[in-house]
Scaffold this motif. Structure first.
Motif, PDB file in Angstrom:
ATOM      1  N   CYS A   1       0.826  -1.213   0.000  1.00 36.98           N
ATOM      2  CA  CYS A   1       0.000   0.000   0.000  1.00 36.98           C
ATOM      3  C   CYS A   1       0.856   1.257   0.000  1.00 36.98           C
ATOM      4  CB  CYS A   1      -0.930  -0.007   1.214  1.00 36.98           C
ATOM      5  SG  CYS A   1      -2.186  -1.306   1.185  1.00 36.98           S
ATOM      6  N   ILE A   2       1.955   1.248   0.759  1.00 37.44           N
ATOM      7  CA  ILE A   2       2.828   2.425   0.810  1.00 37.44           C
ATOM      8  C   ILE A   2       3.471   2.672  -0.550  1.00 37.44           C
ATOM      9  CG2 ILE A   2       4.913   3.377   1.859  1.00 37.44           C
ATOM     10  CD1 ILE A   2       4.254   1.804   4.390  1.00 37.44           C
ATOM     11  N   LEU A   3       3.929   1.608  -1.199  1.00 41.41           N
ATOM     12  CA  LEU A   3       4.594   1.762  -2.484  1.00 41.41           C
ATOM     13  C   LEU A   3       3.644   2.260  -3.568  1.00 41.41           C
ATOM     14  CD1 LEU A   3       6.815  -1.447  -2.547  1.00 41.41           C
ATOM     15  CD2 LEU A   3       7.554   0.889  -2.139  1.00 41.41           C
ATOM     16  N   CYS A   4       2.353   2.133  -3.362  1.00 40.58           N
ATOM     17  CA  CYS A   4       1.385   2.595  -4.353  1.00 40.58           C
ATOM     18  C   CYS A   4       0.996   4.063  -4.179  1.00 40.58           C
ATOM     19  CB  CYS A   4       0.120   1.732  -4.282  1.00 40.58           C
ATOM     20  SG  CYS A   4       0.373   0.030  -4.824  1.00 40.58           S
ATOM     21  N   LEU A   5       1.547   4.752  -3.206  1.00 39.76           N
ATOM     22  CA  LEU A   5       1.202   6.157  -2.983  1.00 39.76           C
ATOM     23  C   LEU A   5       1.822   7.038  -4.063  1.00 39.76           C
ATOM     24  CD1 LEU A   5       1.590   6.410   0.899  1.00 39.76           C
ATOM     25  CD2 LEU A   5      -0.501   6.113  -0.437  1.00 39.76           C
TER      26      LEU A   5
ATOM     27  N   ASP B   1       0.211  16.327   6.409  1.00 42.18           N
ATOM     28  CA  ASP B   1      -0.497  17.260   5.534  1.00 42.18           C
ATOM     29  C   ASP B   1      -0.425  16.776   4.097  1.00 42.18           C
ATOM     30  OD1 ASP B   1      -0.423  20.117   3.889  1.00 42.18           O
ATOM     31  OD2 ASP B   1      -1.740  20.101   5.632  1.00 42.18           O
ATOM     32  N   SER B   2      -1.340  17.267   3.297  1.00 44.20           N
ATOM     33  CA  SER B   2      -1.424  16.805   1.914  1.00 44.20           C
ATOM     34  C   SER B   2      -0.247  17.257   1.068  1.00 44.20           C
ATOM     35  CB  SER B   2      -2.718  17.306   1.276  1.00 44.20           C
ATOM     36  OG  SER B   2      -2.758  18.721   1.327  1.00 44.20           O
ATOM     37  N   VAL B   3       0.484  18.346   1.503  1.00 41.68           N
ATOM     38  CA  VAL B   3       1.626  18.794   0.702  1.00 41.68           C
ATOM     39  C   VAL B   3       2.881  18.006   1.007  1.00 41.68           C
ATOM     40  CG1 VAL B   3       0.728  21.127   0.493  1.00 41.68           C
ATOM     41  CG2 VAL B   3       2.222  20.550   2.407  1.00 41.68           C
ATOM     42  N   ASP B   4       2.789  17.060   1.998  1.00 38.17           N
ATOM     43  CA  ASP B   4       3.916  16.174   2.303  1.00 38.17           C
ATOM     44  C   ASP B   4       5.158  16.955   2.654  1.00 38.17           C
ATOM     45  OD1 ASP B   4       2.688  14.424  -0.450  1.00 38.17           O
ATOM     46  OD2 ASP B   4       2.375  13.847   1.634  1.00 38.17           O
ATOM     47  N   HIS B   5       5.001  17.862   3.618  1.00 41.57           N
ATOM     48  CA  HIS B   5       6.126  18.709   3.969  1.00 41.57           C
ATOM     49  C   HIS B   5       7.269  17.928   4.596  1.00 41.57           C
ATOM     50  CE1 HIS B   5       3.605  18.377   7.578  1.00 41.57           C
ATOM     51  NE2 HIS B   5       4.755  18.438   8.238  1.00 41.57           N
TER      52      HIS B   5
ATOM     53  N   CYS C   1       2.606   7.505   7.632  1.00 44.35           N
ATOM     54  CA  CYS C   1       2.239   8.231   6.422  1.00 44.35           C
ATOM     55  C   CYS C   1       0.736   8.189   6.159  1.00 44.35           C
ATOM     56  CB  CYS C   1       2.995   7.684   5.216  1.00 44.35           C
ATOM     57  SG  CYS C   1       2.603   5.976   4.816  1.00 44.35           S
ATOM     58  N   PHE C   2       0.007   7.299   6.811  1.00 48.51           N
ATOM     59  CA  PHE C   2      -1.446   7.255   6.678  1.00 48.51           C
ATOM     60  C   PHE C   2      -2.154   7.982   7.816  1.00 48.51           C
ATOM     61  CE2 PHE C   2      -0.095   3.332   4.432  1.00 48.51           C
ATOM     62  CZ  PHE C   2      -0.538   3.688   3.175  1.00 48.51           C
TER      63      PHE C   2
ATOM     64  N   GLY D   1      -7.325  14.351  -9.881  1.00 47.00           N
ATOM     65  CA  GLY D   1      -7.801  14.790  -8.573  1.00 47.00           C
ATOM     66  C   GLY D   1      -6.777  14.507  -7.489  1.00 47.00           C
ATOM     67  N   ARG D   2      -7.111  14.952  -6.320  1.00 46.95           N
ATOM     68  CA  ARG D   2      -6.212  14.767  -5.179  1.00 46.95           C
ATOM     69  C   ARG D   2      -6.864  13.791  -4.215  1.00 46.95           C
ATOM     70  NH1 ARG D   2      -1.637  16.796  -4.217  1.00 46.95           N
ATOM     71  NH2 ARG D   2      -0.744  16.923  -2.139  1.00 46.95           N
ATOM     72  N   ARG D   3      -6.516  12.531  -4.361  1.00 47.07           N
ATOM     73  CA  ARG D   3      -7.074  11.486  -3.520  1.00 47.07           C
ATOM     74  C   ARG D   3      -6.200  11.325  -2.284  1.00 47.07           C
ATOM     75  NH1 ARG D   3     -10.579   8.651  -6.661  1.00 47.07           N
ATOM     76  NH2 ARG D   3     -10.538   6.778  -5.368  1.00 47.07           N
ATOM     77  N   SER D   4      -6.828  11.105  -1.180  1.00 42.60           N
ATOM     78  CA  SER D   4      -6.082  10.950   0.071  1.00 42.60           C
ATOM     79  C   SER D   4      -5.304   9.645   0.067  1.00 42.60           C
ATOM     80  CB  SER D   4      -7.044  10.976   1.261  1.00 42.60           C
ATOM     81  OG  SER D   4      -7.893   9.844   1.230  1.00 42.60           O
ATOM     82  N   ARG D   5      -4.221   9.633   0.831  1.00 43.38           N
ATOM     83  CA  ARG D   5      -3.399   8.430   0.907  1.00 43.38           C
ATOM     84  C   ARG D   5      -4.186   7.264   1.501  1.00 43.38           C
ATOM     85  NH1 ARG D   5       0.010  12.670   2.388  1.00 43.38           N
ATOM     86  NH2 ARG D   5      -0.520  12.407   4.591  1.00 43.38           N
ATOM     87  N   LEU D   6      -5.008   7.572   2.478  1.00 43.80           N
ATOM     88  CA  LEU D   6      -5.780   6.511   3.117  1.00 43.80           C
ATOM     89  C   LEU D   6      -6.769   5.876   2.138  1.00 43.80           C
ATOM     90  CD1 LEU D   6      -6.115   5.120   5.836  1.00 43.80           C
ATOM     91  CD2 LEU D   6      -7.907   6.777   6.398  1.00 43.80           C
ATOM     92  N   LYS D   7      -7.366   6.705   1.292  1.00 45.83           N
ATOM     93  CA  LYS D   7      -8.317   6.175   0.322  1.00 45.83           C
ATOM     94  C   LYS D   7      -7.616   5.313  -0.712  1.00 45.83           C
ATOM     95  CE  LYS D   7     -12.241   7.575  -2.511  1.00 45.83           C
ATOM     96  NZ  LYS D   7     -13.064   8.710  -2.990  1.00 45.83           N
ATOM     97  N   ILE D   8      -6.420   5.716  -1.135  1.00 47.53           N
ATOM     98  CA  ILE D   8      -5.649   4.913  -2.080  1.00 47.53           C
ATOM     99  C   ILE D   8      -5.298   3.566  -1.462  1.00 47.53           C
ATOM    100  CG2 ILE D   8      -3.437   4.764  -3.287  1.00 47.53           C
ATOM    101  CD1 ILE D   8      -3.611   7.774  -3.735  1.00 47.53           C
ATOM    102  N   ALA D   9      -4.898   3.594  -0.200  1.00 46.77           N
ATOM    103  CA  ALA D   9      -4.552   2.343   0.483  1.00 46.77           C
ATOM    104  C   ALA D   9      -5.750   1.408   0.558  1.00 46.77           C
ATOM    105  CB  ALA D   9      -4.015   2.651   1.883  1.00 46.77           C
ATOM    106  N   ARG D  10      -6.937   1.975   0.833  1.00 45.91           N
ATOM    107  CA  ARG D  10      -8.140   1.134   0.903  1.00 45.91           C
ATOM    108  C   ARG D  10      -8.453   0.510  -0.461  1.00 45.91           C
ATOM    109  NH1 ARG D  10      -7.861   0.160   6.014  1.00 45.91           N
ATOM    110  NH2 ARG D  10      -8.320   1.934   7.382  1.00 45.91           N
TER     111      ARG D  10
END
Length: 656
Positions: A414-418, A575-579, A569-570, A535-544
């Motif tokens: 799941c992490i590698l798919c972010l 933050d969404s900008v991954d600071h 990371c989930f 679009g900007r999909r959340s990391r958690l949604k991508i993992a699901r």
């Protein structure tokens, strides 16, 4: 047939029961003449007479019949067309003298009756007559060995030995017994033909061609254990019944490996005890065998305690009573430190676990892992070094900092798919396309336990013709077999926990291979879809969504696999900008109101000075926005970030 010969039950049956050879022969001649000849009598009564002889173990009558004294010519290899009666050799599995007689007169050992050879009937007969009431994974295999060494099993084991020597291709039957998890049958074969059964080339021609056509019983059991471990890791069904069945099979195979270990290390001593201590009563002989196993470091006192399974039957009560008396004698021997002879030293119950020092000369050679070429300087020159650098660089990504092999392997996928790792994976893909020997690189990564690098490589090259996961699977399986074997030999030792960790690492590598074989195409198709990229999909949604793809591929996702709370990371705090992936000078800082105002003024003044300080510079002047403009023109969340960015730009201009 009895109605045509009313005297059969009263006369022939009585003569066979008493094994009266002369009277039996005379009666056969008399009956044959009364019905019009030997051919007629043979067609009517020979089958019943032969079956009665085998059932009563009438050796003298059988000898007279086979030697032709009765005038009849029996065919001991004949099988009835409707399989109503088995050949005599199949039915005489509990009488070694009768088996030897039939073999001497041409009985064939390759005839199958209802799918079973005579050897199979003799082996199955032992499991029926054994004292032990149905071995199961709840019981110890060592108590089964003790029961098998008692005197009343001698004749049954002799039947197995005679048929084993006379049967060709016995390895096929042993192979089937291992696959079916037949513990008692394997034990019986080890008791009568230990050297042949434990031969390194037992399964010649029945194994993987990579093993040069040779495989031992130990290697076959180890391969079954590794296969079951891999199946448990990649279990498709989530039902408790399927999991319990898999665990029972695995425990059975581990017990079978224990059995092989016993006979490889102490088989000759067990044979000596069984042959030359026949005058001892069963309880004393059982105690001697148990002391031998404990002294060899193969068992403990607790292994000889039968689990309670009282069903109220008389046989169960007899076995339980025998076990209690036997344990009392065993404890007395251990506490007194009785010597057993043959160089066996004293041993005490509470020291049993600490006195074992493995003797390497008694151990079979350890399984060598599959030969995979390691990376050389020439490979580095061909491009493997840049690939190695790219893979190691990805491992230091902040998103992967808190993942460890103890956490679910599915979470690593799941992490590698972010999206934040897409650029790094793409660079790995470009380097991998120009790299030769991807297969060998994957084997090395799996062997070294570098799961993140292996998962990244599998992700970018899954489905490629340059990457065949079967070779990596064979490599991991071979290493896992060696680890299981070493762990089993060092069971209870201080270094065994290290082997356990390595074994879990190899199982995780097998799971990664299975994931990208079964779901690699679906994952890549999803990562290239518009749904993922737009679009900007959340990391958690991508993992699901990745987890859903894995479940559709047949993987049984447990609750710990789906819970992403232990992966930073989930976390919603990210933050969404991954600071966190930005340099330290560009990360957000927390200031008070006064400190924020002072910092803004300092940054603005520094910026004006550097831009306007040089009056001789040509070109358009650059004016920095005032703090007030920054305050109203930039969102509150990103205001400090822009100011920090201005400071960095100013420093760069000053250096130029």
């Amino acid at each position: 047939m009895v109605k045509y010969y009313r005297g059969y039950d009263g006369i022939i049956q009585g003569l066979i029961d008493g094994d009266k050879k002369d009277a039996f022969v005379a009666r056969i001649h008399q009956e044959a003449q009364s019905v019009g000849g030997y051919d007629v009598y043979q067609s009517l009564m020979l089958t019943q007479i032969l079956a009665c002889i085998v059932h009563q173990s009438a050796l003298n009558c059988a000898t007279a019949l086979l030697q032709g004294h009765t005038g009849l010519t029996p065919d001991i290899n004949a099988v009835h067309p409707d399989d109503a009666s088995a050949p005599p050799l199949h039915c005489s599995s509990d009488d070694p003298e009768l088996i030897e007689l039939f073999l001497r007169y041409g009985a064939r050992t390759d005839i199958r009756f209802q799918g079973f050879l005579p050897l199979c009937c003799a082996i199955d007969n032992i499991s029926i007559h054994t004292h032990f009431i149905g071995w199961s994974t709840r019981q110890s295999i060592y108590m089964t060995i003790v029961f098998m060494c008692l005197q009343d099993q001698t004749e049954l084991l002799e039947c197995v030995r005679l048929l084993f020597r006379a049967t060709n291709e016995v390895e096929k039957e042993i192979y089937r017994y291992v696959k079916d998890g037949k513990i008692i049958q394997i034990l019986a074969l080890l008791m009568v033909a230990r050297e042949e059964v434990t031969s390194p080339s037992l399964f010649k021609g029945l194994c993987d061609p990579a093993l040069d056509g040779n495989m031992s019983l130990r290697q076959l059991v180890l391969s079954e254990i590794v296969s079951l471990m891999a199946s448990r890791v990649t279990l498709v069904s989530t039902s408790e019944e399927a999991l319990d069945e898999l665990n029972n099979k695995l425990e059975t195979m581990m017990s079978m490996l224990s059995l092989i270990q016993v006979f490889e290390r102490a088989g000759d001593k067990i044979e000596l005890h069984r042959r030359y201590l026949t005058k001892l009563c069963p309880k004393l002989l059982a105690a001697q065998i148990a002391c031998l196993l404990i002294n060899e470091g193969l068992a403990e006192y607790k292994d000889f305690e039968l689990k309670s399974h009282d069903d109220g039957s008389a046989q169960t009560r007899i076995v339980s009573s025998f076990n209690l008396d036997f344990l009392e004698i065993l404890e007395l021997k251990l506490n007194k430190g009785m010597q057993l002879g043959s160089g066996i030293t004293k041993i005490y119950k509470h020291y049993a676990d600490n006195m074992w020092i493995p003797r390497l000369s008694d151990h079979p050679p350890t399984l060598e892992p599959m030969t995979i070429p390691l990376l050389s300087n020439e490979d580095d020159a061909k491009g493997s070094s840049p690939l190695k650098v790219s893979l190691e660089k990805l491992c230091h990504h902040p998103y992967l900092n808190d993942w460890t092999p103890k956490k679910s392997t599915f979470k690593l996928v799941c992490i590698l798919c972010l999206p934040q790792l897409k650029e790094s994976l793409e660079s790995i893909r470009l380097v991998a396309c120009k790299t030769e020997g991807i297969e060998a690189i994957g084997c090395n990564l799996a062997r070294q336990g570098k799961l993140i690098e292996l998962a990244s490589l599998l992700m970018v090259v899954s489905g490629s013709s340059d990457m065949r996961s079967n070779a990596i699977r064979r490599c991991v399986t071979s290493d896992l077999q060696a680890l299981v074997d070493s762990e089993f030999k060092l069971k209870g030792r201080s270094s065994s926990h290290k082997l356990v960790d390595e074994k879990e690492m190899k199982l995780s590598a097998l799971l990664l291979l299975e994931v990208f074989e079964r779901a690699g195409n679906s994952i890549n198709h999803y990562l290239q879809s518009d749904t993922y990229n737009e679009g900007r999909r959340s990391r958690l949604k991508i993992a699901r969504e990745i987890q859903n793809l894995l479940e559709k591929a047949g993987f049984a996702m447990k609750s710990k696999d789906a819970d992403l709370n232990d992966i930073k990371c989930f976390s919603p705090a990210f933050d969404s900008v991954d600071h966190i992936s930005l340099p330290s000078t560009l990360r957000f800082r927390q200031f008070s109101v006064a400190a924020e105002k002072k910092h803004m003024q300092r940054a603005s003044k520094s910026f004006h000075t550097m831009v306007r300080g040089n009056s001789k510079c040509r070109g358009p002047r650059i004016f920095a926005p005032t703090p007030k403009a920054l305050k109203h023109g930039i969102p509150n969340v990103n205001r400090e970030w822009f100011l920090s960015l201005g400071v960095v730009i100013a420093k760069l201009i000053k250096r130029v």
